[in-house]
Design a protein around this motif. Structure first.
Motif, mmCIF file in Angstrom:
data_model
loop_
_atom_site.group_PDB
_atom_site.id
_atom_site.type_symbol
_atom_site.label_atom_id
_atom_site.label_comp_id
_atom_site.label_asym_id
_atom_site.label_seq_id
_atom_site.Cartn_x
_atom_site.Cartn_y
_atom_site.Cartn_z
ATOM 1 N N MET A 1 31.294 29.232 55.880
ATOM 2 C CA MET A 1 30.513 30.364 55.431
ATOM 3 C C MET A 1 30.633 30.484 53.910
ATOM 4 O O MET A 1 31.729 30.494 53.370
ATOM 5 N N HIS A 2 29.525 30.569 53.207
ATOM 6 C CA HIS A 2 29.487 30.719 51.744
ATOM 7 C C HIS A 2 29.797 32.177 51.414
ATOM 8 O O HIS A 2 29.142 33.081 51.904
ATOM 9 N N THR A 3 30.816 32.394 50.572
ATOM 10 C CA THR A 3 31.213 33.772 50.259
ATOM 11 C C THR A 3 31.045 34.157 48.795
ATOM 12 O O THR A 3 31.342 35.287 48.424
ATOM 13 N N GLY A 4 30.612 33.234 47.944
ATOM 14 C CA GLY A 4 30.420 33.590 46.545
ATOM 15 C C GLY A 4 30.510 32.393 45.634
ATOM 16 O O GLY A 4 30.620 31.257 46.081
ATOM 17 N N ASN A 5 30.477 32.653 44.320
ATOM 18 C CA ASN A 5 30.531 31.634 43.295
ATOM 19 C C ASN A 5 31.480 32.095 42.198
ATOM 20 O O ASN A 5 31.283 33.168 41.630
ATOM 21 N N LEU A 6 32.505 31.287 41.899
ATOM 22 C CA LEU A 6 33.504 31.683 40.905
ATOM 23 C C LEU A 6 32.900 31.954 39.536
ATOM 24 O O LEU A 6 33.290 32.908 38.860
ATOM 25 N N ALA A 7 31.958 31.137 39.102
ATOM 26 C CA ALA A 7 31.357 31.329 37.778
ATOM 27 C C ALA A 7 30.728 32.710 37.651
ATOM 28 O O ALA A 7 30.800 33.343 36.599
ATOM 29 N N GLU A 8 30.140 33.182 38.727
ATOM 30 C CA GLU A 8 29.491 34.506 38.700
ATOM 31 C C GLU A 8 30.505 35.649 38.740
ATOM 32 O O GLU A 8 30.200 36.763 38.323
ATOM 33 N N LEU A 9 31.708 35.383 39.217
ATOM 34 C CA LEU A 9 32.727 36.434 39.347
ATOM 35 C C LEU A 9 33.597 36.604 38.097
ATOM 36 O O LEU A 9 34.246 37.630 37.936
ATOM 37 N N LYS A 10 33.622 35.592 37.227
ATOM 38 C CA LYS A 10 34.494 35.643 36.049
ATOM 39 C C LYS A 10 34.002 36.688 35.054
ATOM 40 O O LYS A 10 32.856 36.682 34.647
ATOM 41 N N GLN A 11 34.905 37.599 34.675
ATOM 42 C CA GLN A 11 34.637 38.630 33.674
ATOM 43 C C GLN A 11 35.849 38.723 32.756
ATOM 44 O O GLN A 11 36.933 39.041 33.219
ATOM 45 N N TYR A 12 35.642 38.430 31.481
ATOM 46 C CA TYR A 12 36.761 38.429 30.543
ATOM 47 C C TYR A 12 36.778 39.722 29.745
ATOM 48 O O TYR A 12 36.431 39.764 28.576
ATOM 49 N N ASP A 13 37.176 40.786 30.397
ATOM 50 C CA ASP A 13 37.320 42.097 29.782
ATOM 51 C C ASP A 13 38.706 42.597 30.155
ATOM 52 O O ASP A 13 38.910 43.091 31.265
ATOM 53 N N LYS A 14 39.657 42.387 29.267
ATOM 54 C CA LYS A 14 41.062 42.711 29.517
ATOM 55 C C LYS A 14 41.580 41.888 30.685
ATOM 56 O O LYS A 14 41.494 40.679 30.676
ATOM 57 N N ILE A 15 42.095 42.552 31.728
ATOM 58 C CA ILE A 15 42.628 41.849 32.902
ATOM 59 C C ILE A 15 41.903 42.372 34.132
ATOM 60 O O ILE A 15 41.896 43.573 34.389
ATOM 61 N N LYS A 16 41.270 41.462 34.873
ATOM 62 C CA LYS A 16 40.533 41.833 36.082
ATOM 63 C C LYS A 16 41.118 41.093 37.283
ATOM 64 O O LYS A 16 41.411 39.900 37.198
ATOM 65 N N LYS A 17 41.255 41.796 38.383
ATOM 66 C CA LYS A 17 41.801 41.231 39.615
ATOM 67 C C LYS A 17 40.790 41.476 40.738
ATOM 68 O O LYS A 17 40.384 42.614 40.968
ATOM 69 N N GLN A 18 40.362 40.388 41.407
ATOM 70 C CA GLN A 18 39.396 40.502 42.499
ATOM 71 C C GLN A 18 39.924 39.748 43.715
ATOM 72 O O GLN A 18 40.207 38.555 43.629
ATOM 73 N N SER A 19 40.036 40.422 44.834
ATOM 74 C CA SER A 19 40.453 39.763 46.067
ATOM 75 C C SER A 19 39.275 38.953 46.604
ATOM 76 O O SER A 19 38.188 39.485 46.817
ATOM 77 N N LEU A 20 39.488 37.650 46.807
ATOM 78 C CA LEU A 20 38.434 36.778 47.315
ATOM 79 C C LEU A 20 38.550 36.580 48.826
ATOM 80 O O LEU A 20 37.553 36.376 49.500
ATOM 81 N N TYR A 21 39.781 36.628 49.324
ATOM 82 C CA TYR A 21 40.013 36.413 50.750
ATOM 83 C C TYR A 21 41.350 37.033 51.115
ATOM 84 O O TYR A 21 42.326 36.878 50.383
ATOM 85 N N LYS A 22 41.394 37.717 52.243
ATOM 86 C CA LYS A 22 42.647 38.311 52.688
ATOM 87 C C LYS A 22 42.736 38.212 54.206
ATOM 88 O O LYS A 22 41.792 38.553 54.913
#
Length: 96
Positions: free
Chosen positions: A1-22
């Motif tokens: 199952m396709h769940t996203g694209n890393l390039a689209e999720l990258k945001q360089y504004d200080k420190i960002k944390k995104q859960s991709l899978y749990k």
């Protein structure tokens, strides 16, 4: 199952944390850190594994500095003191 694209999720504004899978045994987190930002010394309740997917960091583990770059891997045990300083805009996967 396709769940996203890393390039689209990258945001360089200080420190960002995104859960991709749990799930019960582990979690995969995308951590993006802007150049010169610092993740202060801390510990984790679980063993962890990081993979640098973009950028350069100084990863301080138990008082020892490691220069990590794109495609580098690093693993560490629970309750070990560690910190991160981004030398460039950096993206890493944290698996814990």
């Amino acid at each position: 199952m396709h769940t996203g694209n890393l390039a689209e999720l990258k945001q360089y504004d200080k420190i960002k944390k995104q859960s991709l899978y749990k799930s019960e045994p582990f979690e995969v987190i995308l951590l993006t850190i802007a150049k010169d930002e610092v993740l202060k010394p801390h510990t984790s309740k679980t063993d962890a594994f990081i993979m640098i997917i973009e950028g350069d960091i100084i990863f301080t583990h138990e008082g020892i500095d490691f220069n990590l770059h794109k495609d580098d891997l690093f693993q560490f045990k629970a309750n070990q003191l560690h910190a991160v300083k981004a030398l460039t805009d950096t993206a890493l996967l944290l698996i814990k």
